[in-house]
Motif scaffolding. Structure first.
Motif, PDB file in Angstrom:
ATOM      1  N   VAL A  89      41.607  48.226  32.196  1.00 43.67           N
ATOM      2  CA  VAL A  89      40.760  47.077  32.546  1.00 43.67           C
ATOM      3  C   VAL A  89      39.811  47.431  33.682  1.00 43.67           C
ATOM      4  N   ALA A  90      40.294  48.144  34.698  1.00 43.47           N
ATOM      5  CA  ALA A  90      39.422  48.556  35.793  1.00 43.47           C
ATOM      6  C   ALA A  90      38.321  49.479  35.291  1.00 43.47           C
ATOM      7  N   THR A  91      38.637  50.356  34.347  1.00 46.71           N
ATOM      8  CA  THR A  91      37.630  51.253  33.771  1.00 46.71           C
ATOM      9  C   THR A  91      36.588  50.467  32.994  1.00 46.71           C
ATOM     10  N   ARG A  92      37.007  49.440  32.262  1.00 43.96           N
ATOM     11  CA  ARG A  92      36.052  48.607  31.524  1.00 43.96           C
ATOM     12  C   ARG A  92      35.104  47.870  32.460  1.00 43.96           C
ATOM     13  N   THR A 122      34.188  48.847  35.477  1.00 42.48           N
ATOM     14  CA  THR A 122      33.274  49.854  36.029  1.00 42.48           C
ATOM     15  C   THR A 122      32.205  50.239  35.014  1.00 42.48           C
ATOM     16  N   ALA A 123      32.602  50.424  33.765  1.00 42.36           N
ATOM     17  CA  ALA A 123      31.642  50.797  32.721  1.00 42.36           C
ATOM     18  C   ALA A 123      30.599  49.702  32.509  1.00 42.36           C
ATOM     19  N   TYR A 124      31.026  48.449  32.545  1.00 42.88           N
ATOM     20  CA  TYR A 124      30.068  47.338  32.404  1.00 42.88           C
ATOM     21  C   TYR A 124      29.049  47.351  33.533  1.00 42.88           C
ATOM     22  N   CYS A 125      29.514  47.538  34.763  1.00 45.79           N
ATOM     23  CA  CYS A 125      28.602  47.531  35.913  1.00 45.79           C
ATOM     24  C   CYS A 125      27.611  48.687  35.848  1.00 45.79           C
ATOM     25  N   THR A 169      21.367  48.213  39.613  1.00 44.01           N
ATOM     26  CA  THR A 169      22.090  49.435  39.947  1.00 44.01           C
ATOM     27  C   THR A 169      23.267  49.027  40.819  1.00 44.01           C
ATOM     28  N   LEU A 170      24.436  48.966  40.211  1.00 45.22           N
ATOM     29  CA  LEU A 170      25.621  48.451  40.892  1.00 45.22           C
ATOM     30  C   LEU A 170      26.554  49.579  41.282  1.00 45.22           C
ATOM     31  N   LEU A 171      27.283  49.336  42.341  1.00 48.53           N
ATOM     32  CA  LEU A 171      28.259  50.297  42.849  1.00 48.53           C
ATOM     33  C   LEU A 171      29.640  49.647  42.801  1.00 48.53           C
ATOM     34  N   THR A 172      30.598  50.307  42.168  1.00 52.91           N
ATOM     35  CA  THR A 172      31.950  49.777  42.073  1.00 52.91           C
ATOM     36  C   THR A 172      32.927  50.680  42.822  1.00 52.91           C
ATOM     37  N   THR A 173      33.888  50.048  43.456  1.00 45.74           N
ATOM     38  CA  THR A 173      34.964  50.755  44.150  1.00 45.74           C
ATOM     39  C   THR A 173      36.288  50.177  43.688  1.00 45.74           C
ATOM     40  N   VAL A 174      37.197  51.040  43.260  1.00 48.21           N
ATOM     41  CA  VAL A 174      38.487  50.600  42.753  1.00 48.21           C
ATOM     42  C   VAL A 174      39.571  50.955  43.769  1.00 48.21           C
ATOM     43  N   ASN A 175      40.289  49.941  44.234  1.00 48.70           N
ATOM     44  CA  ASN A 175      41.395  50.140  45.170  1.00 48.70           C
ATOM     45  C   ASN A 175      42.690  49.637  44.527  1.00 48.70           C
ATOM     46  N   THR A 176      43.780  50.294  44.849  1.00 45.31           N
ATOM     47  CA  THR A 176      45.087  49.928  44.319  1.00 45.31           C
ATOM     48  C   THR A 176      45.948  49.334  45.420  1.00 45.31           C
ATOM     49  N   ASN A 177      46.608  48.203  45.115  1.00 42.20           N
ATOM     50  CA  ASN A 177      47.553  47.611  46.049  1.00 42.20           C
ATOM     51  C   ASN A 177      48.881  47.376  45.345  1.00 42.20           C
ATOM     52  N   GLU A 178      49.794  46.653  45.992  1.00 41.78           N
ATOM     53  CA  GLU A 178      51.125  46.457  45.426  1.00 41.78           C
ATOM     54  C   GLU A 178      51.087  45.616  44.151  1.00 41.78           C
ATOM     55  N   SER A 179      50.122  44.702  44.065  1.00 42.99           N
ATOM     56  CA  SER A 179      50.067  43.795  42.914  1.00 42.99           C
ATOM     57  C   SER A 179      49.331  44.393  41.725  1.00 42.99           C
ATOM     58  N   GLY A 180      48.331  45.204  42.000  1.00 43.64           N
ATOM     59  CA  GLY A 180      47.515  45.757  40.918  1.00 43.64           C
ATOM     60  C   GLY A 180      46.326  46.508  41.466  1.00 43.64           C
ATOM     61  N   LYS A 181      45.134  46.149  40.973  1.00 45.87           N
ATOM     62  CA  LYS A 181      43.909  46.815  41.396  1.00 45.87           C
ATOM     63  C   LYS A 181      42.859  45.781  41.790  1.00 45.87           C
ATOM     64  N   VAL A 182      41.978  46.178  42.702  1.00 43.65           N
ATOM     65  CA  VAL A 182      40.854  45.346  43.117  1.00 43.65           C
ATOM     66  C   VAL A 182      39.580  46.156  42.923  1.00 43.65           C
ATOM     67  N   VAL A 183      38.683  45.655  42.079  1.00 43.61           N
ATOM     68  CA  VAL A 183      37.408  46.320  41.814  1.00 43.61           C
ATOM     69  C   VAL A 183      36.332  45.576  42.602  1.00 43.61           C
ATOM     70  N   SER A 220      29.092  35.388  34.088  1.00 47.24           N
ATOM     71  CA  SER A 220      28.923  34.883  32.725  1.00 47.24           C
ATOM     72  C   SER A 220      29.172  35.951  31.659  1.00 47.24           C
ATOM     73  N   GLN A 221      28.998  37.221  31.999  1.00 47.00           N
ATOM     74  CA  GLN A 221      29.107  38.288  31.002  1.00 47.00           C
ATOM     75  C   GLN A 221      30.399  39.084  31.063  1.00 47.00           C
ATOM     76  N   LEU A 222      31.075  39.070  32.202  1.00 50.18           N
ATOM     77  CA  LEU A 222      32.178  40.003  32.405  1.00 50.18           C
ATOM     78  C   LEU A 222      33.325  39.770  31.426  1.00 50.18           C
ATOM     79  N   GLN A 223      33.687  38.529  31.184  1.00 49.90           N
ATOM     80  CA  GLN A 223      34.825  38.268  30.307  1.00 49.90           C
ATOM     81  C   GLN A 223      34.585  38.796  28.898  1.00 49.90           C
ATOM     82  N   GLY A 224      33.413  38.519  28.322  1.00 50.17           N
ATOM     83  CA  GLY A 224      33.116  39.006  26.979  1.00 50.17           C
ATOM     84  C   GLY A 224      33.099  40.510  26.892  1.00 50.17           C
ATOM     85  N   GLU A 225      32.620  41.176  27.962  1.00 54.75           N
ATOM     86  CA  GLU A 225      32.579  42.636  27.958  1.00 54.75           C
ATOM     87  C   GLU A 225      33.959  43.246  28.113  1.00 54.75           C
ATOM     88  N   ILE A 226      34.756  42.691  29.007  1.00 51.60           N
ATOM     89  CA  ILE A 226      36.073  43.280  29.266  1.00 51.60           C
ATOM     90  C   ILE A 226      37.049  42.973  28.136  1.00 51.60           C
TER      91      ILE A 226
END
Length: 206
Positions: free
Chosen positions: A53-56, A58-61, A68-82, A174-180
């Motif tokens: 899901v995090a990869t999807r 990032t690919a959408y952005c 021109t978007l910049l994404t950063t993926v961090n991992t915590n105890e619950s999951g991931k934050v993009v 508006s677009q993220l849900q359909g893309e992911i």
């Protein structure tokens, strides 16, 4: 900021302002986010599902036209934050028009607000907006590990500091849900072509 005082029959207003950059997560800049679920077809483990899901996201952005978007993926105890921000904000010259002259207000203040500014000077260092997508395993999935599909929950926290930031947040939201989830028109066409190609390959093999 402004505050009103009304002692007795007299009303007074006190104004305060600053030229410091605001924080990107300022409460006044927060707007409606959203939450949706992503169901993955294969019965993959939790780590692989969160990574997918995090990869999807990032690919959408990276493929969003006009941005021109910049994404950063961090991992915590619950999951991931993009974290999603604009890679570089365009320079926006701004001229402020003020009624009056330097005789009716302090000279330093008058010079500051009448000169040509780059509007980005008044934005947070991160730019016009921030979107944080929190990716975690769905609570129902945690309770029932025997489900055939893996369900991931994605929640959005959104902040915008300008009209440009508001446009970016609205587009992503508006677009993220359909893309992911791969349920929008573009992904339906892609999946249909893949299915047709798979049937053709099977026919040739047989």
């Amino acid at each position: 900021q402004s505050m009103e005082f009304s002692p007795g029959y007299m009303t007074r207003w006190f104004l305060a302002w600053t030229f410091r950059r605001p924080k990107i997560t300022s409460p006044s800049a927060r707007v409606r986010g959203g939450c949706f679920e992503v169901c993955l077809d294969s019965n993959c483990d939790e780590k692989d599902a969160l990574d997918e899901v995090a990869t999807r996201i990032t690919a959408y952005c990276e493929s969003l036209p006009g941005w021109t978007l910049l994404t950063t993926v961090n991992t915590n105890e619950s999951g991931k934050v993009v974290t999603i921000v604009e890679a570089s904000s365009p320079s926006t010259p701004t001229t402020w028009s003020v009624e009056g002259n330097n005789e009716t207000m302090p000279e330093r203040l008058f010079d500051s607000i009448t000169r040509d500014w780059d509007a980005n000077r008044f934005l947070p260092k991160e730019g016009h907006f921030l979107v944080e997508a929190t990716v975690v395993l769905n609570e129902s999935q945690q309770a029932d590990r025997d489900k055939s599909n893996t369900s991931i929950s994605v929640s959005l926290d959104c902040y915008r500091h300008s009209n440009r930031g508001n446009k970016a947040v609205e587009k992503i939201r508006s677009q993220l849900q359909g893309e992911i989830c791969r349920t929008n028109r573009r992904w339906r066409r892609i999946l249909r072509r893949q299915a047709d190609k798979g049937r053709i390959t099977n026919n040739w093999s047989s």
